[in-house]
Design an enzyme around this catalytic site. Structure first.
Site, PDB file in Angstrom:
ATOM      1  N   HIS A 177       4.077 -26.204  52.394  1.00 19.98           N
ATOM      2  CA  HIS A 177       5.142 -26.611  51.174  1.00 19.98           C
ATOM      3  C   HIS A 177       6.149 -27.648  51.972  1.00 19.98           C
ATOM      4  O   HIS A 177       7.463 -27.401  51.601  1.00 19.98           O
ATOM      5  CB  HIS A 177       6.027 -25.584  50.452  1.00 19.98           C
ATOM      6  CG  HIS A 177       5.148 -24.863  49.670  1.00 19.98           C
ATOM      7  ND1 HIS A 177       3.843 -25.255  49.159  1.00 19.98           N
ATOM      8  CD2 HIS A 177       5.192 -23.551  48.837  1.00 19.98           C
ATOM      9  CE1 HIS A 177       3.322 -24.450  48.319  1.00 19.98           C
ATOM     10  NE2 HIS A 177       4.150 -23.318  48.167  1.00 19.98           N
ATOM     11  N   GLU A 232       0.977 -25.263  39.308  1.00 22.34           N
ATOM     12  CA  GLU A 232       1.395 -26.367  40.133  1.00 22.34           C
ATOM     13  C   GLU A 232       0.397 -27.729  39.995  1.00 22.34           C
ATOM     14  O   GLU A 232      -0.432 -27.490  40.904  1.00 22.34           O
ATOM     15  CB  GLU A 232       1.782 -25.899  41.762  1.00 22.34           C
ATOM     16  CG  GLU A 232       2.549 -24.621  41.813  1.00 22.34           C
ATOM     17  CD  GLU A 232       2.291 -23.916  43.063  1.00 22.34           C
ATOM     18  OE1 GLU A 232       2.153 -24.536  44.202  1.00 22.34           O
ATOM     19  OE2 GLU A 232       2.205 -22.747  43.022  1.00 22.34           O
ATOM     20  N   HIS A 275       7.488 -26.172  41.354  1.00 24.54           N
ATOM     21  CA  HIS A 275       6.873 -24.933  41.664  1.00 24.54           C
ATOM     22  C   HIS A 275       7.594 -23.686  40.781  1.00 24.54           C
ATOM     23  O   HIS A 275       7.839 -22.858  41.087  1.00 24.54           O
ATOM     24  CB  HIS A 275       7.258 -24.617  43.029  1.00 24.54           C
ATOM     25  CG  HIS A 275       6.416 -23.425  43.495  1.00 24.54           C
ATOM     26  ND1 HIS A 275       6.282 -22.048  43.315  1.00 24.54           N
ATOM     27  CD2 HIS A 275       5.654 -23.567  44.735  1.00 24.54           C
ATOM     28  CE1 HIS A 275       5.761 -21.244  43.973  1.00 24.54           C
ATOM     29  NE2 HIS A 275       4.891 -22.090  44.840  1.00 24.54           N
TER      30      HIS A 275
HETATM   31  C1  G6D Z   1       2.756 -17.650  48.640  1.00 29.97           C
HETATM   32  O1  G6D Z   1       0.473 -18.228  48.599  1.00 29.97           O
HETATM   33  C2  G6D Z   1       1.625 -18.192  47.919  1.00 29.97           C
HETATM   34  C3  G6D Z   1       1.765 -19.606  47.670  1.00 29.97           C
HETATM   35  O2  G6D Z   1       0.839 -20.231  47.036  1.00 29.97           O
HETATM   36  C4  G6D Z   1       3.159 -19.733  46.851  1.00 29.97           C
HETATM   37  O3  G6D Z   1       3.543 -21.028  46.750  1.00 29.97           O
HETATM   38  C5  G6D Z   1       4.296 -19.235  47.759  1.00 29.97           C
HETATM   39  O4  G6D Z   1       3.883 -17.811  48.039  1.00 29.97           O
HETATM   40  C6  G6D Z   1       5.483 -19.214  46.991  1.00 29.97           C
HETATM   41  O5  G6D Z   1       2.766 -18.071  49.977  1.00 29.97           O
END
Ligand code: G6D
Length: 352
Positions: free
Chosen positions: A105, A313, A179
């Site tokens: 991210h 997302e 998100h």
């Molecule tokens: C965890 O695997 C999930 C991700 O997809 C998510 O974006 C994140 O938590 C907030 O890592």
């Protein structure tokens, strides 16, 4: 339409501003310029009760200390980049390893963890909050000076739109999303397990133990990933499919959309009657059912827990830079990126 602006808090001496857009139906969207984060989204249920439908906090400190990307813009690159490195135009770039050996991210201080410049515009039937950020060459390890703009617009037709715009002076990567964790029960009364999801998607992306794409794209047919005719989210929790088990029960997967701008994603909560229709320019949507949501912090007074929200997302297929069979999200030098995702905030009794 009305926009109210207030100070949400401070990071060191810099104010973080909050904006609330309210339409004629009482629908409200509140966002802050820290991470362009949507902190509340209030919509009516089928009895007209105005309640919040997203996970978030009412104070900045909780966002700084406890937020698993609640409501924020994620980038430069959403999702995971394997090995936190990529090659582009003959050069190798190293990124922050903020999740084990991988990059998640946008890194330690990606788009979600910075204060954007912000302003707003009001019109008769719509109002917008405009966020801009100049991401300098090398920010979080990415090449190119990237000018970003994200615009949130709410209309009197209960449509919420996100317009993403980016332009870089050097070829770089850009795969940006919002998100938000949705929960249509209203004020987080229930988990999303009984929400139904209907999606125009025939394929989803297989993940490995690090939740990185393996490169294999699987058919949804005869699996708990088949949302083409609509099914409850709990199907993924009750499923013994190795991919549902791998992510801790539920979904954390990219789905390849087979159509765009034709109600391709439809979430509904039968009990409240709320619906959320999502239409996007993007080729995929990561469906994440908050499998890792811990109980460390209350959310608007409700104990946080697994499956309390669902993320939709919309984005390019994650880690595409390492998979030639995935559509690429390379942003060519001086070529603008522009993408729109629309959310129609409805109730089951009405026709859109
Ligand atoms: C965890 O695997 C999930 C991700 O997809 C998510 O974006 C994140 O938590 C907030 O890592």
């Amino acid at each position: 339409m009305k926009v109210t602006k207030s100070v949400f808090g401070y990071i060191e001496d810099t104010p973080v501003y909050s904006y609330t857009i309210t339409n004629v139906n009482g629908v409200e969207v509140t966002c802050i310029d820290y991470g362009c984060t949507i902190t509340r989204m209030v919509t009516p249920d089928q009895k007209g009760r105005l309640e919040n439908i997203v996970l978030g906090f009412d104070n900045l400190e909780d966002y700084l200390q406890h937020s698993p990307y609640f409501g924020c813009i994620v980038g430069r690159v959403a999702g995971r980049i394997g090995g936190a490195t990529f090659d582009l135009e003959g050069k190798t770039y190293s990124l922050a390893k903020n999740e084990g050996e991988n990059h998640l991210h946008g890194g330690e201080k990606g788009f979600s963890h910075m204060i954007w410049n912000s302003s707003y515009e009001e019109d008769i039937n719509r109002a917008s909050v405009i966020f801009t950020h100049f991401s300098s060459d090398g920010e979080e390890g990415y090449p190119g000076n990237l000018a970003m703009k994200v615009t949130y617009t709410l209309t009197n037709d209960n449509e919420f739109m996100i317009h993403y715009y980016g332009k870089s002076d050097e070829t770089t990567l850009l795969n940006v999303t919002n998100h938000s964790y949705f929960n249509l029960s209203g004020d987080l009364k229930r988990t999303v397990l009984d929400h139904t999801l209907t999606m125009k998607s025939d394929q989803f992306v297989e993940l490995n133990e690090s939740l990185l794409p393996t490169g294999t794209i699987l058919d949804v047919e005869d699996t708990a990933f088949d949302f083409r005719n609509g099914q409850a989210i709990k199907a993924g929790v009750e499923s013994n499919h190795p991919q549902n088990r791998l992510v801790g029960g539920g979904y954390d997967h990219p789905f390849i959309l087979s159509a765009n701008h034709c109600e391709e994603i439809y979430l509904a909560d039968p009990e409240s009657g709320r619906t959320l229709t999502v239409e996007t320019d993007e080729k995929s949507v990561v469906v994440y059912t908050a499998n890792q949501l811990s109980d460390e912090k209350e959310i608007y007074g409700v104990p946080a827990r697994k499956h309390l929200g669902i993320c939709l997302e919309t984005q390019g297929v994650p880690d595409a830079i390492h998979h030639p069979n995935f559509p690429a999200w390379i942003l060519e030098k001086n070529k603008p990126f522009s993408s729109v995702t629309k959310y129609y905030l409805g109730i089951t009794s009405e026709q859109k």
